[in-house]
Each structure stands twice: as structure tokens, then as C-alpha cells.
Design a protein around this motif. Structure first.
Motif, PDB file in Angstrom:
ATOM      1  N   GLY A  10       0.769  -1.216   0.007  1.00  0.00           N
ATOM      2  CA  GLY A  10      -0.040  -0.007  -0.117  1.00  0.00           C
ATOM      3  C   GLY A  10       0.918   1.337   0.128  1.00  0.00           C
ATOM      4  O   GLY A  10       0.312   2.448   0.243  1.00  0.00           O
ATOM      5  N   ASP A  68       2.482  14.849  -1.408  1.00  0.00           N
ATOM      6  CA  ASP A  68       1.436  14.070  -0.445  1.00  0.00           C
ATOM      7  C   ASP A  68       0.227  14.594  -0.977  1.00  0.00           C
ATOM      8  O   ASP A  68       0.087  15.957  -0.844  1.00  0.00           O
ATOM      9  N   PRO A  69      -0.508  13.750  -1.797  1.00  0.00           N
ATOM     10  CA  PRO A  69      -1.713  14.306  -2.404  1.00  0.00           C
ATOM     11  C   PRO A  69      -2.787  15.096  -1.326  1.00  0.00           C
ATOM     12  O   PRO A  69      -3.548  15.526  -1.907  1.00  0.00           O
ATOM     13  N   ALA A  70      -2.537  14.338  -0.102  1.00  0.00           N
ATOM     14  CA  ALA A  70      -3.550  14.976   0.860  1.00  0.00           C
ATOM     15  C   ALA A  70      -3.515  16.417   1.010  1.00  0.00           C
ATOM     16  O   ALA A  70      -4.231  17.223   1.700  1.00  0.00           O
ATOM     17  N   LYS A 126      -6.238  20.652   0.537  1.00  0.00           N
ATOM     18  CA  LYS A 126      -6.626  20.542   1.986  1.00  0.00           C
ATOM     19  C   LYS A 126      -7.193  21.709   2.766  1.00  0.00           C
ATOM     20  O   LYS A 126      -8.043  21.720   3.209  1.00  0.00           O
ATOM     21  N   ARG A 135      -8.177  25.395  -2.613  1.00  0.00           N
ATOM     22  CA  ARG A 135      -8.293  24.600  -3.710  1.00  0.00           C
ATOM     23  C   ARG A 135      -7.251  24.904  -4.770  1.00  0.00           C
ATOM     24  O   ARG A 135      -7.349  25.987  -5.234  1.00  0.00           O
ATOM     25  N   GLU A 181     -13.172  13.852   0.202  1.00  0.00           N
ATOM     26  CA  GLU A 181     -11.882  13.865  -0.491  1.00  0.00           C
ATOM     27  C   GLU A 181     -10.895  13.808   0.564  1.00  0.00           C
ATOM     28  O   GLU A 181      -9.804  12.937   0.474  1.00  0.00           O
ATOM     29  N   GLN A 182     -10.878  14.456   1.533  1.00  0.00           N
ATOM     30  CA  GLN A 182      -9.995  14.666   2.675  1.00  0.00           C
ATOM     31  C   GLN A 182      -9.625  13.338   3.537  1.00  0.00           C
ATOM     32  O   GLN A 182      -8.788  12.856   3.749  1.00  0.00           O
ATOM     33  N   LYS A 230      -8.061  10.964   1.047  1.00  0.00           N
ATOM     34  CA  LYS A 230      -6.536  10.960   1.064  1.00  0.00           C
ATOM     35  C   LYS A 230      -6.056  10.630   2.394  1.00  0.00           C
ATOM     36  O   LYS A 230      -4.799  10.237   2.217  1.00  0.00           O
ATOM     37  N   GLN A 231      -6.595  10.916   3.306  1.00  0.00           N
ATOM     38  CA  GLN A 231      -5.781  10.602   4.527  1.00  0.00           C
ATOM     39  C   GLN A 231      -5.676   9.132   4.688  1.00  0.00           C
ATOM     40  O   GLN A 231      -4.849   8.566   5.269  1.00  0.00           O
ATOM     41  N   ASN A 260      -5.648   6.941   2.452  1.00  0.00           N
ATOM     42  CA  ASN A 260      -4.832   6.667   1.642  1.00  0.00           C
ATOM     43  C   ASN A 260      -3.188   6.603   1.986  1.00  0.00           C
ATOM     44  O   ASN A 260      -2.368   6.032   1.379  1.00  0.00           O
ATOM     45  N   LYS A 261      -2.979   7.567   3.057  1.00  0.00           N
ATOM     46  CA  LYS A 261      -1.795   7.918   3.432  1.00  0.00           C
ATOM     47  C   LYS A 261      -1.127   6.983   4.569  1.00  0.00           C
ATOM     48  O   LYS A 261       0.023   6.606   4.739  1.00  0.00           O
TER      49      LYS A 261
END
Lengths: 582, 183
Positions: free
Chosen positions: A189, A311-313, A317, A320, B72-73, B76-77, B79-80
Motif C-alpha cells: 500500500g 503528499d496528495p492530501a 486541504k 483549492r 476527499e480529505q 486522501k488521509q 490513503n496515507k
């Protein structure tokens, strides 16, 4: 070949290239400390586990290599939670090994037991309780891989005593060293995206070419990605000015004509206002932290956003982005530079008027302070200017948290990457002394100054005993204003000068005697003419730690300041510069 | 209300999202996922976890209340997390969903056959029969479980346990033009 889990652990650390461990032994980690005697790895014995964690961070900040800390179970582990949280917030690569009670005792409230992986889950990039000796080499390889790749961060490996104790059959294992392929197949993962999407990079280049008031908003990710050179090339090729956040000081040379310095709550007027008026913010490894944006609704209202982060997050966040790019900062910036260069130069907007506006602001709103008269307390800004001018240009500077941190960031000229070591995200008081020690261990040939406040110093000063014992000649400048200065500033400005629990006393403790008792050379500096000579003397000493205590003016406040909850348009400059309006 | 009318309520309330999270099947992974939701103040509405056909992996089907925060967050979180392999949001319109419910209901003799008939209409099963109670099971779409629950309530529910939903994406109805990844 069969060896014990403890030997396997130390051998694994050796094979990962670890040169130094910052740590403190105790019951559960005891069997691991025996093979350390025979290992080429240096062990620095700290006086408090928090010190071990911050030293590992300081080492990582200065060298770019992962810092390693090792502590025992229970209180050893809980004492290192703050550095883990600090490293997590600032994306510092770090591996922390904690001892744990023997596997049969886990969950029985055994002596010095705590749920270390549970407690540290929210403050580590990853953590793992290893329950079998044969899993140790893979767990260590995974830990270093995760800590240093993608968005770096702290990884904790919790190791029960029975699997490392040669007296216990549970520790018996047959040695092996996992290959890179073993590591990646064991982490199905975990696959950080390195290369930016070509179409997004093209979109970004188009936006850059059309922008009239662009700003490169460089964050700590530039340093983590070793992208300082790539950033310099992009800035010079495009002529776009650069702001460097608190975490990115040194990522772009302060003396460069395109450098605007630090933005944010205590950033300089030009950096703050350039972002505020910008029509394009190119965020590179930065994260729109609340200390940078001020009140979010009013932040950079006209700016389109290109946001590059591994970091995609982070993308979307807070703000935008118009063009989000997931990838390694260095690789993406290099691609971006090529993409902009490939565009027809005729189509690129002339940025001269924008740069002229900015230099107008720079002339009108420089950082200012009034020098004190002889006999009066020192101005902290003056002390910092003297420290800066009298120390080598590649000096590594660590700081604690508060007013002294902001003044250091403002007044130092950072012209080299990896010269600024500070606690940005978590804001950990007491960071500087141990972090400076870690940095000096990593870079023994460089001058390392810790700029500290009196409040911060009292939190972790005992690590100077470590520095003196281990012959780690760091230099500490205490800006002693006898107050928790930043809190005092807020109480003065926003609580009608009602000072609540911020007074610390200038001479209790006696910083000189205390430092001397810890094996340091110490000097008290009280008048402006003593400042330079004391610094010169400190810079000459290279065989033991030095502490300079500067008696500074508690009335001095950090300006400019964007008051909490206000937009960056409401920046307050030094009162002598009048209203900070446009 | 006839069971058929449940078709109109086939979609869970819009503030709920169904996430299918493929994770490594090892200790501590569920705690990581759960604490990520907890620290951000997102309420988990239901949760079902079990290994997949490949024992190295588990699938967590989580129904999350995300009225207050963007999905979305969350994704994404999640996924981390190092142990999280893949996350898909399952749109109820494009997925098949099932949930299992066990109910013990009061069933004195004079209503017992009526109850058995009701359970039969839902294609539920009578698992156990007591002196004046029945234990019933139903595995169906979650909305159908809601319906049966509602209809049983007047009789007197003694115990009720639902598993939380599990879901998979709906299959293609037309031949796919692209290549489909094997395995």
C-alpha cells in the motif's frame, strides 16, 4: 547463521548506514544495549528521552539523513512522543526504536508497560510492534524506507524484550537481510508518486507565462526533496520572486535579488503583501499553513494556485489549487523549468513592473528596531545581527520557539540550504539545545549556534551535560528577557497589558553558573559593546559547549505581525513605520 | 407498506458515503483506520471487516457520516496509511449491497403464523423458535432490513443485531471495450 534479535537489530541499523544513535537505556531495551558496545555505531547518551528525539531531528535537518533515537518502554516511550509529533508536523525523517515489555507480558500492566504504538499512532508516519525476532530486519528496513521516501516523517519500531534477549529462546533467529524487492513487496500500500503529471506541468507552465504578479511560495518540501538548486534555476529563468516559509529558510538564498524572505504572521511586509496581491501563487512543498495564510477567507484573493506536493492530501486541504501536481518537488520543478523554457518567450509577461512594486515595498518597509543606549538592556535584534555577522556564513542555526525564533528567522541571512533547524509546525519549546547538538553531531566541521529564549532553555538545558560529556561543542545564545516573550507580546497587544503567568526572572536561575555546572563555558553579556567580543570569543572555542546569556529588553515586540484571526491585509508594521496599508 | 416499496428507498441518506477499503490483513490496521476517522471527528455509521479471497488482505466496508467534512480529505488521509492498499467510494446506484440482521421478536401463539408469513414475504428465515419468541434472520439490501425492522417493531423486538453493510461495485452490463486488468 543464528543470532539473537538484539544483534540482528544492531546489525540492521549498521546496514542501513546509521552512524549515530541518540538514546537512553532502560529495562526493556537493555538487551539491545549490549551489542552496541561492539558496534561501530556511535551512541550519544542523553539526559532525557525528549533530548534524544530532538537530537535525532536536528541531525536529520542538518544532514538530510534519517535521525535515529532509541529509548526504553513506558516512560522512555512517552517522553519521546513530543519529538515524534514535532518530526511528524515538520516531515523530518526519523526512526525511533522503543523497548517494550516481553510479549507474554503485553497487556498485563507490566512494569514500565504502555501501549506505545497506540499512543504514537497519530504522531508517526507509521509504527509497528514487532512480535517475532525473525521480523526485525524487515521491520527496520521498512522503517528507514518509509521514513525517508515520499513525504518524510518519523517511524517508530516497538520491540519487546524477549525477542532481543539472547537468554530467551524467543530471540533466536536466522540472520538474513531483505532485498529492496522484499521491502517493496512487503508494503503493497506504499508507493509515493515521484513524477508530476506531464499535462498538469504543461498547464502550470501556461499559467506561469501569463501571470503578471506571480510568487514562488517555497516550503520545507524544497529542502526535503533536495530541490534548492532546481528552485534557483526556475526562479532565475522566470524572474519570479520567491518567498521562503519558516520551514524553507535557506532553500533560496536570502541575498538573492529575487528573495523576498519569510511570509506569514511575523513575515516581512513585502513577502506577506506580495502573496496577498499576487495573481499566481506557485506553492512548492508548502502547505498553506494558518500562520502563512492568516484569515483564510481573505488570503491572496486574486491568486490562482499551482500546488506541487508529494503528499496528495495537501492538495486541496486548505486552498483549492487550479493546477494540482502530485510529485517530488525536485523532479517537478525541473520539468516545470523545461516546460516554461519551451514556451515562446514572446508570450511571457514582462515582470519588471511587479518586481519594481516589490522593491518599492522593500524600501518602504524594511525590518527596523531602535538600538539601545549603553546601560540599557540589549535589543534582541542587535544581538542577532552581531551573531549573524560574526559567524561563518554556513553556520547552522537552531532555535527554540517564540519571539527569539521569529527574530532569528527575520534577521539571519540564510544563504545555504540545511542551515536552519527549527520547530515550525508543532512549535516545541525547548527544541533548540538538543536539536543543535544533533546537528553538530551530523556536521562536526560546521559552527552550530542555538538561539534560545530563557523560557525554552529551561525546558531542555540538561542536554548541555550530554554535549559537554560527549565533547559536542555547540554554542548557545540565550536571549534572556525574563519573560515568556511571545505570550507576553500577545498579552500586551490583545489582553490590555494584563500579564498573566509570563514573568520568569532574569537571574533565577543564574544561567552562567548553571551552564558552568553543566561543563560549559559561560558568559553574561549586558551592554552593546560587549556583544561582539563575547560572540568572537564563543566562536573561537571549539572543544566544549559555550553559553552566552544576553540580557535583552522585554518590551521589544516582534514586528511585523498579522494579528490572529485577521487577514494579511491587516498586517501591523513597527509603529515607527506608521500604518501598514498599501 | 409492502416490501416492494423499499425499492424507492434503495439509496442511503445522502450524508452517508460507502467506502470500500482494501487493507493489509494484520493486527492494528483496523485501529489505524478507526482512529483516523475519530481524530477528525467523523462518525462511522457502520463498519464491516473480513478477509478477502486473498488472505493477505481484508476489505473494510465503512459507511461514514461526512455531512460536516469533505469526503476527499477522508479518502486522501486514509490513503496515507501505509497498510491501506486501495479505496473506492461505492455509489449506492452503482453497487450491490447486503447486510445481515438477526432479530428476536415476541411471538405469542395468536400472532405467530402472521409473523412467519411476514418473514416469508421478505425471504427471511426463522432461525429458532421459543415458547413465545421467534429468532429471525434476513440478509438483504440494508433498506429491506429497515423495512422488516419497522414491521416487526409493533410485535415487540427483544434483541436486534445488524452486521453493517458490505458492498461491491455493480458489474458491467455491456462488453467492455478496454482491457480489464487480470487478477
Amino acid at each position: 547463521m543464528n543470532i539473537s534479535g538484539g544483534e540482528a537489530l544492531i546489525r540492521s541499523l549498521e546496514l542501513e548506514g546509521v552512524e549515530v544513535i541518540f538514546g537512553l537505556p532502560g529495562g526493556a531495551i537493555l538487551p539491545v544495549y549490549d551489542p552496541i558496545i561492539d558496534s561501530p555505531i556511535r551512541h550519544v547518551l542523553v539526559r532525557h528521552e525528549q533530548g534524544a528525539g530532538h537530537m535525532a531531528e536536528g541531525f536529520a535537518h542538518a544532514t538530510g539523513r534519517p535521525g535515529v533515537a532509541m529509548v526504553t518502554s513506558g516512560p522512555g516511550a512517552t517522553n519521546i512522543v513530543t519529538p515524534l509529533a514535532d518530526a511528524y508536523m515538520d516531515s523530518v525523517p526519523m526512526v525511533c526504536i522503543t523497548g517494550q515489555v516481553p510479549t507474554p507480558s503485553i497487556g498485563t500492566d507490566a512494569f514500565q508497560e504502555c501501549d506505545t504504538v497506540g499512543i504514537t499512532r497519530g504522531v508517526t508516519k507509521h509504527n509497528e510492534l514487532v512480535t517475532r525476532a525473525e521480523d526485525i530486519p524487515l521491520a527496520i528496513r521498512q522503517a528507514f524506507h518509509i521514513a525517508t521516501t515520499g513525504r518524510p516523517g518519523p517511524v517508530l519500531v516497538d520491540i519487546p524484550k524477549d525477542i532481543v534477549d539472547p537468554m530467551n529462546p524467543n530471540s533466536d533467529m536466522s540472520w538474513y537481510w531483505p532485498s529492496d524487492a522484499d521491502v517493496s513487496s512487503s508494503l503493497p500500500g506504499y508507493k509515493p508518486t515521484m513524477k508530476g503529471h506531464p499535462r498538469k506541468i504543461k498547464d502550470a507552465a501556461e499559467l506561469i507565462a501569463r501571470a503578471e504578479r506571480p510568487v514562488l511560495y517555497a516550503g520545507g518540501g524544497i529542502l526535503k526533496a533536495r530541490a534548492a538548486e532546481a528552485l534557483l534555476e526556475l526562479a532565475e529563468m522566470t524572474g519570479i520572486p520567491v518567498v521562503t516559509t519558516l520551514m524553507a529558510r535557506g532553500a533560496f538564498p536570502d541575498d538573492h535579488e529575487l528573495c523576498l524572505g519569510m511570509p506569514g504572521m511575523h513575515g516581512n511586509y513585502t513577502a506577506v503583501t506580495a502573496m496577498q496581491r499576487s495573481d499566481l501563487l506557485i506553492a512548492l512543498g508548502s502547505r498553506f499553513d494558518d500562520r502563512v495564510t492568516g484569515k483564510l477567507d481573505g488570503f491572496a484573493p486574486e491568486a490562482k494556485i499551482i500546488h506541487v506536493d508529494i503528499d496528495p492530501a495537501e492538495l486541496g486541504k486548505v486552498r483549492r489549487p487550479d493546477v494540482p501536481i502530485v510529485g517530488d518537488c525536485r523532479l517537478v520543478i525541473e520539468e516545470l523549468t523545461r516546460a516554461v523554457a519551451a514556451l515562446d518567450p514572446e508570450r511571457r509577461v514582462d515582470l519588471t513592473p511587479w518586481r519594481q512594486t516589490l522593491s518599492g515595498w522593500q524600501e518602504r518597509y524594511p525590518l527596523v528596531y531602535e538600538q539601545s543606549d549603553d546601560g540599557n538592556l540589549l535589543k534582541p535584534q542587535y544581538v542577532l545581527e552581531q551573531l549573524r555577522d560574526r559567524s561563518p556564513s554556513d553556520t547552522i542555526v537552531a532555535s527554540g520557539v517564540g519571539q527569539h525564533q521569529m527574530w532569528t528567522s527575520q534577521y539571519w541571512r540564510f544563504n545555504h540550504p540545511y542551515t536552519w533547524v527549527n520547530s515550525g509546525g508543532l512549535g516545541t519549546m525547548g527544541f533548540s539545545v538538543p536539536a543543535a547538538i544533533g546537528a553538530k553531531v551530523g556536521c562536526p566541521d560546521r559552527t552550530v549556534w542555538a538561539i534560545d529564549g530563557d523560557g525554552c532553555f529551561q525546558m531542555t538545558a540538561q542536554e548541555l551535560v550530554t554535549a559537554a560529556t560527549e565533547r559536542i561543542p555547540v554554542k548557545i545564545a540565550i536571549l534572556n528577557n525574563a519573560y515568556l516573550g511571545m505570550v507576553r507580546q500577545w498579552q500586551e497587544m490583545f489582553y490590555e497589558e494584563r500579564y498573566s503567568e509570563v514573568y520568569l526572572s532574569p537571574d533565577l536561575p543564574d544561567y552562567v553558573k548553571w551552564s558552568e555546572a553543566m561543563g560549559c563555558i559561560a558568559l553574561r553579556v549586558e551592554s552593546p559593546d560587549e556583544v561582539g567580543p563575547a560572540i568572537d570569543k564563543a566562536n573561537e572555542i571549539d572543544d566544549r559547549p559555550v553559553v552566552l546569556e544576553f540580557r535583552t529588553d522585554s518590551g521589544e515586540k516582534v514586528f511585523p505581525m498579522v494579528p490572529s484571526g485577521k487577514t494579511n491585509d491587516e498586517i501591523v508594521v513597527d509603529p515607527v513605520q506608521g500604518e501598514g496599508g498599501r | 407498506m409492502s416490501p416492494q416499496s423499499a425499492a424507492g428507498r434503495d439509496v442511503p441518506a445522502p450524508r452517508h458515503h460507502v467506502l470500500s477499503v482494501l487493507v493489509e490483513n494484520r493486527s492494528g490496521v483496523l485501529a489505524r483506520v478507526a482512529s483516523l476517522f475519530a481524530r477528525r471527528g467523523y462518525n462511522i455509521y457502520s463498519l464491516a471487516v473480513a478477509p478477502t479471497d486473498d488472505e493477505r488482505f481484508s476489505r473494510i466496508t465503512v459507511v461514514v457520516d461526512v455531512e460536516s467534512a469533505p469526503l476527499e480529505q477522508v479518502v486522501k488521509q486514509l490513503n496515507k496509511l501505509v497498510n491501506v492498499i486501495k479505496i473506492s467510494e461505492l455509489d449506492p446506484r452503482d453497487s450491490v449491497e447486503r447486510e445481515l440482521m438477526l432479530v428476536t421478536v415476541k411471538a405469542p401463539v395468536h400472532v405467530r403464523s402472521e409473523l412467519i408469513e411476514l418473514v416469508g414475504v421478505f425471504r427471511g428465515r426463522i432461525l429458532d423458535v421459543g415458547h413465545d419468541e421467534l429468532a429471525v434472520s434476513l440478509d438483504e439490501h440494508p433498506a429491506r432490513l429497515d423495512d422488516l425492522e419497522e414491521l416487526l417493531r409493533p410485535y415487540g423486538i427483544i434483541d436486534l443485531q445488524r452486521t453493517g453493510r458490505v458492498a461491491l461495485p455493480k458489474l458491467e452490463r455491456t462488453p467492455s471495450t478496454g482491457l480489464r486488468a487480470a487478477g
